[in-house]
Each structure stands twice: as structure tokens, then as C-alpha cells.
Write a protein that holds these residues in place. Structure first.
Motif, PDB file in Angstrom:
ATOM      1  N   VAL A 102       0.883  -1.170   0.000  1.00 17.66           N
ATOM      2  CA  VAL A 102       0.000   0.000   0.000  1.00 17.66           C
ATOM      3  C   VAL A 102       0.921   1.221   0.000  1.00 17.66           C
ATOM      4  O   VAL A 102       1.539   1.539   1.016  1.00 17.66           O
ATOM      5  CB  VAL A 102      -0.916  -0.001   1.242  1.00 17.66           C
ATOM      6  CG1 VAL A 102      -1.853   1.201   1.212  1.00 17.66           C
ATOM      7  CG2 VAL A 102      -1.704  -1.309   1.325  1.00 17.66           C
ATOM      8  N   THR A 110      -5.052   4.599   3.850  1.00 16.45           N
ATOM      9  CA  THR A 110      -3.976   3.602   3.853  1.00 16.45           C
ATOM     10  C   THR A 110      -3.913   2.825   5.166  1.00 16.45           C
ATOM     11  O   THR A 110      -3.598   1.628   5.167  1.00 16.45           O
ATOM     12  CB  THR A 110      -2.616   4.259   3.572  1.00 16.45           C
ATOM     13  OG1 THR A 110      -2.372   5.298   4.533  1.00 16.45           O
ATOM     14  CG2 THR A 110      -2.580   4.863   2.172  1.00 16.45           C
ATOM     15  N   MET A 113      -6.710   0.291   5.055  1.00 16.05           N
ATOM     16  CA  MET A 113      -6.334  -0.776   4.140  1.00 16.05           C
ATOM     17  C   MET A 113      -5.286  -1.693   4.769  1.00 16.05           C
ATOM     18  O   MET A 113      -5.339  -2.912   4.626  1.00 16.05           O
ATOM     19  CB  MET A 113      -5.809  -0.184   2.826  1.00 16.05           C
ATOM     20  CG  MET A 113      -5.642  -1.198   1.713  1.00 16.05           C
ATOM     21  SD  MET A 113      -7.192  -1.969   1.178  1.00 16.05           S
ATOM     22  CE  MET A 113      -7.918  -0.657   0.200  1.00 16.05           C
ATOM     23  N   MET A 114      -4.340  -1.109   5.491  1.00 23.47           N
ATOM     24  CA  MET A 114      -3.316  -1.890   6.178  1.00 23.47           C
ATOM     25  C   MET A 114      -3.947  -2.854   7.177  1.00 23.47           C
ATOM     26  O   MET A 114      -3.626  -4.050   7.206  1.00 23.47           O
ATOM     27  CB  MET A 114      -2.343  -0.953   6.901  1.00 23.47           C
ATOM     28  CG  MET A 114      -1.354  -1.641   7.831  1.00 23.47           C
ATOM     29  SD  MET A 114      -0.503  -0.457   8.920  1.00 23.47           S
ATOM     30  CE  MET A 114      -1.858   0.043  10.011  1.00 23.47           C
ATOM     31  N   LYS A 167       2.725  -1.337   4.314  1.00 29.35           N
ATOM     32  CA  LYS A 167       2.115  -0.036   4.066  1.00 29.35           C
ATOM     33  C   LYS A 167       3.176   1.040   4.219  1.00 29.35           C
ATOM     34  O   LYS A 167       3.894   1.093   5.229  1.00 29.35           O
ATOM     35  CB  LYS A 167       0.974   0.241   5.046  1.00 29.35           C
ATOM     36  CG  LYS A 167       0.497   1.697   5.031  1.00 29.35           C
ATOM     37  CD  LYS A 167       0.029   2.149   6.405  1.00 29.35           C
ATOM     38  CE  LYS A 167      -0.179   3.658   6.438  1.00 29.35           C
ATOM     39  NZ  LYS A 167      -0.569   4.153   7.783  1.00 29.35           N
ATOM     40  N   PRO A 169       2.816   5.107   2.896  1.00 35.19           N
ATOM     41  CA  PRO A 169       2.164   6.101   2.045  1.00 35.19           C
ATOM     42  C   PRO A 169       3.125   6.986   1.256  1.00 35.19           C
ATOM     43  O   PRO A 169       2.733   7.575   0.255  1.00 35.19           O
ATOM     44  CB  PRO A 169       1.357   6.941   3.049  1.00 35.19           C
ATOM     45  CG  PRO A 169       1.230   6.091   4.256  1.00 35.19           C
ATOM     46  CD  PRO A 169       2.459   5.264   4.311  1.00 35.19           C
ATOM     47  N   ILE A 189      -1.110  -0.966  -4.275  1.00 33.25           N
ATOM     48  CA  ILE A 189      -2.449  -0.498  -3.918  1.00 33.25           C
ATOM     49  C   ILE A 189      -2.340   0.988  -3.599  1.00 33.25           C
ATOM     50  O   ILE A 189      -1.531   1.393  -2.753  1.00 33.25           O
ATOM     51  CB  ILE A 189      -3.008  -1.276  -2.717  1.00 33.25           C
ATOM     52  CG1 ILE A 189      -3.117  -2.765  -3.063  1.00 33.25           C
ATOM     53  CG2 ILE A 189      -4.366  -0.729  -2.290  1.00 33.25           C
ATOM     54  CD1 ILE A 189      -3.517  -3.648  -1.894  1.00 33.25           C
ATOM     55  N   VAL A 190      -3.149   1.804  -4.278  1.00 36.75           N
ATOM     56  CA  VAL A 190      -3.046   3.260  -4.157  1.00 36.75           C
ATOM     57  C   VAL A 190      -4.433   3.847  -3.918  1.00 36.75           C
ATOM     58  O   VAL A 190      -5.382   3.555  -4.654  1.00 36.75           O
ATOM     59  CB  VAL A 190      -2.439   3.896  -5.427  1.00 36.75           C
ATOM     60  CG1 VAL A 190      -2.283   5.407  -5.240  1.00 36.75           C
ATOM     61  CG2 VAL A 190      -1.095   3.262  -5.765  1.00 36.75           C
ATOM     62  N   GLY A 191      -4.548   4.676  -2.885  1.00 30.53           N
ATOM     63  CA  GLY A 191      -5.801   5.354  -2.584  1.00 30.53           C
ATOM     64  C   GLY A 191      -5.720   6.834  -2.894  1.00 30.53           C
ATOM     65  O   GLY A 191      -4.657   7.455  -2.769  1.00 30.53           O
ATOM     66  N   LEU A 317     -10.817  -6.673  -4.722  1.00 32.39           N
ATOM     67  CA  LEU A 317      -9.523  -6.650  -4.044  1.00 32.39           C
ATOM     68  C   LEU A 317      -8.983  -8.069  -3.859  1.00 32.39           C
ATOM     69  O   LEU A 317      -7.776  -8.317  -4.040  1.00 32.39           O
ATOM     70  CB  LEU A 317      -9.667  -5.952  -2.692  1.00 32.39           C
ATOM     71  CG  LEU A 317      -8.387  -5.589  -1.931  1.00 32.39           C
ATOM     72  CD1 LEU A 317      -7.424  -4.800  -2.804  1.00 32.39           C
ATOM     73  CD2 LEU A 317      -8.723  -4.801  -0.669  1.00 32.39           C
TER      74      LEU A 317
END
Length: 415
Positions: A102, A110, A113-114, A167, A169, A189-191, A317
Motif C-alpha cells: 500500500v 492507507t 487498508m493496512m 504499508k 504512504p 495499492i493506491v488510494g 480486491l
């Protein structure tokens, strides 16, 4: 009757009529061509902006070597004394140790998600940020990955091994070269989120953790001393995503979108230092608002510490990661940041901003301008790559449309 004069009049009339006819034909030609061009443009725009796609297919995963090679065959360790800085040199192939990362963007879900992806034995994610790839100490990460892989290796066979993830960021902005060399098969994985929402969230997060920051109106451009990494240029998402090497970066139109400056040095440094070599790494791109589901629990109430992720997102996902089983949909609501004593917290809260205050309108304009450019580049270039996947493309498109608008000008806005 003067036949000569009459003939001149008839000739003149024919000439005028002929000219009018030619003009009419020319107008029809121009209109038809313009109409055709507009249709082509509209069709292209429609095909680009309508990014609703089929569900993410089940992608292949990394086949980790089992039994795992000993750490000594991967790292030449020169200092492993407890309490001392770990020192080692990478000497072996470590590419199968990291399944996914991530990598951004900060304040875009993030942490959620982690926590969510930490579902052993399906997948394991180190809790907390693991940014060794960016600080030029990847051997630290390799040691940790090998240790965890060994813990799960006794009950693993081939592709059914536990996925390992991290993770960080900031990785998308500072670690792409290391990923390209050491982990060329790792999935990213990118938010993302609305630029105006992002600025307020990150500004208040830094203020809460580290104290007063410069006035927001002084942060409408790039980095300045004391900003703690909070400045408007960080929502140039297209500049960050371009580092993943998924677009041509050859057309002048694309280059003009990626770079907000025509300074040749900026482009030169980007292509020399910031651009990852495209080796087919897959990218899962989501919008932070896609991480919530309005459904209720069985008793009709929401669990304050947990939320249900949309089933479509969970399935996409799971497929992206190459899992034969589907991840469970419940995610812990992780709110990062320090918690202070009552008085200290009250003081830190007083330093935070409401970006919808009128004084910040010039800042919001800059952020929305960046959002508009990012949305255009993402649609026209990034999402055209077969290596890029989005959950519920239609919803992602709707959310990205909002980047072109100031959310504070919309009714019932909550930031």
C-alpha cells in the motif's frame, strides 16, 4: 431595352447567386465536418470518462519458493548485534518475498487498508509504516519479510502461501526505483481522495501530532520550511501516479498535464530518478469513499470501531491479490494520530482548520485546479493501461468528477 446592360446585370446576378451557393455549401461542409469532429471528440470523451469495467479478474500471484532459502543466501549480514543498527548487503533474489504494498497516498485510507488486509493465513501486513524501501535501507525490510515468511512456511505449499504486504504512504514518491529493482512483481495499492478533503485532513493531522503549521494560504504551491509535508502540490496525483510507468509519457499533451512547469530540468530529473521501469506491476486504484458501506449490522446499528466494506470492493480486491478465498468484509476503523491530555488536545484542536471558511477560497481554487488536471490525466492515460484496475469503475468515475468542483460550494457539504 439595353441588352448590354441587361446582360451585365444577369451576369452579376449569376455571380452573386453562385457565391451564395458556394458559401452555403461551404457552411454545410464546415458544419458537417465540425459535427463529425464534435461527435468524434464526444465519443472519445465518453469512452474515456465512462470507466465502468468488468469486475477485476483473478490475477496470478507470486509463487514463493518453498522451502524458503536461508536468509544468509539473500543477505550478507555484517552487523546483527541487538541494539545496533542492522547492516547487510543484498546478494540473492528477494523478489518473491513481498506480494503487495500500500504505497499511497497519505490520508487516503492507507491505515484502514493496512489493517483490513491483515487477515492471516490469507494475508499478513506489518502493522505500522514500513518505509525502508524509501530510506535506502531495504535490507531491513527483507530481513523482516523473511522472518514472517518462515513463520508461515511450515503449512504452506506453493501458491497457497500467505501473502505478505506492507504499508508506506510515501513510497510512491520516493521508493519506486528500489521496487523496480528488488520487487518487480509486487502489486501496488493506491488510494486517492478529493484534493480539498485531502488538504484539510492532512493539515489537521500534522497539526494534531506536531503542533502549529504555516498558514494554509502560504501552502498553495510547493514545500516550505515548517510545512511538515503539507502543501497543495501534493494533490498533483497525476505526477505521483506517472512514476509507476503505466503511460507513454511521450505525447506533449500528456507531458503538459504531468508537469505543471515547462522547465526542462524538472522533466529531465523525473525521467532520470523518479520513473519506475514498467515490468508489468499491477496497480489497484481506489477512492477513499469506496471504503465505506452504508449497510447496517443485524441489529440495525453501525459498529463504531468497525465498518463493512462494499462486497464488490472486497471481491475485486481479493481477485486483484490472487486469493482463492474472498477476504472478509469487516474492516477496523483505524484513526491514526496522537491522543493528548484534555488541555493539550483542546489546544491542538484550536489550531486545526475548517477549509470551507471563506478565507481559504483561494487555496481551494488551487486544489480544485490540481484535481481537474489529475482527473483528466487519470481518465485519458492511466486508466487505459491494462495493468491498472479500479473497483466499481462507475462509482470511481463519479467520485473523480467531484474533483472538478469546490465541495464547499455544494449544499450540505461535510468535510
Amino acid at each position: 431595352m439595353n441588352i448590354s446592360k441587361t446582360g451585365h446585370k444577369l451576369t452579376l446576378s449569376k455571380a452573386i447567386a453562385g457565391a451564395i451557393f458556394c458559401i452555403a455549401i461551404l457552411q454545410i461542409y464546415i458544419y458537417e465536418n465540425d459535427y463529425s469532429s464534435r461527435n468524434k471528440i464526444a465519443a472519445r470523451s465518453s469512452s474515456v470518462s465512462c470507466i465502468e469495467r468488468s469486475p477485476v479478474p483473478l490475477l496470478p500471484r507470486i509463487n514463493r519458493r518453498l522451502p524458503l532459502p536461508p536468509l544468509e543466501s539473500l543477505l550478507n549480514i555484517t552487523n546483527n548485534i541487538p541494539g545496533k543498527q542492522f547492516q547487510a548487503t543484498i546478494i540473492g533474489n528477494v523478489s518473491d518475498l513481498l506480494d503487495f504494498a500500500v504505497i499511497g497516498v497519505a490520508k487516503c485510507g492507507t491505515s484502514t487498508m493496512m489493517g483490513y488486509l491483515n487477515q492471516p493465513p490469507l494475508s499478513y501486513v506489518f502493522q505500522g509504516e514500513r518505509c525502508a524501501m524509501g530510506n535506502r535501507r531495504p535490507e531491513n525490510l527483507i530481513q523482516a519479510l523473511h522472518r514472517v515468511a518462515m513463520e508461515y512456511s511450515n503449512k504452506e505449499v506453493g501458491p497457497s502461501s500467505t501473502l505478505l504486504g506492507i504499508k508506506c504512504p510515501s513510497a510512491i514518491g520516493e521508493a519506486m526505483d528500489n521496487f523496480s529493482i528488488l520487487f518487480p512483481r509486487t502489486k501496488f495499492i493506491v488510494g486517492l481522495r478529493h484534493p480539498v478533503h485531502w488538504f484539510q485532513s492532512f493539515y489537521n493531522y500534522r497539526t494534531n501530532n506536531e503542533g502549529a503549521l504555516p498558514h494554509p494560504l502560504s501552502l498553495t504551491d510547493g514545500y516550505i520550511n515548517g510545512s511538515k509535508g503539507v502543501f497543495a502540490n501534493r494533490v498533483r496525483y497525476h505526477f505521483l501516479l506517472a512514476r509507476l510507468g503505466k503511460t507513454p509519457l511521450t505525447e506533449e499533451k500528456e507531458l503538459s498535464l504531468v508537469f505543471n512547469s515547462s522547465i526542462p530540468l524538472e522533466r529531465q530529473l523525473f525521467f532520470q530518478n523518479d520513473l519506475i521501469e514498467n515490468k508489468g506491476q499491477k496497480v489497484f486504484l481506489y477512492h477513499v469513499e469506496q471504503l465505506s458501506d452504508d449497510s447496517k449490522t443485524k441489529d440495525g446499528k453501525k459498529t463504531p470501531s468497525h465498518s463493512n466494506l462494499p462486497i464488490s470492493l472486497v471481491q475485486d480486491l481479493s481477485n486483484f491479490l490472487g486469493l482463492d478465498e474472498t477476504l472478509h468484509p469487516v474492516a477496523e476503523n483505524i484513526i491514526p494520530g496522537k491522543v493528548w491530555s484534555t488541555d493539550t488536545q483542546a489546544f491542538r484542536d484550536s489550531l486545526k482548520i475548517n477549509i470551507c471558511d471563506a478565507i481559504y477560497k483561494p487555496l481551494r481554487k488551487v486544489l480544485v485546479d490540481h484535481g481537474r488536471t489529475s482527473a483528466q490525466w487519470i481518465r485519458e492515460y492511466f486508466l487505459q493501461s491494462p495493468d491498472v484496475f479500479v473497483p466499481s469503475g462507475k462509482m470511481f468515475d463519479i467520485l473523480m468528477d467531484q474533483w472538478t468542483q469546490d465541495p464547499c460550494d455544494m449544499k450540505e457539504t461535510t468535510i
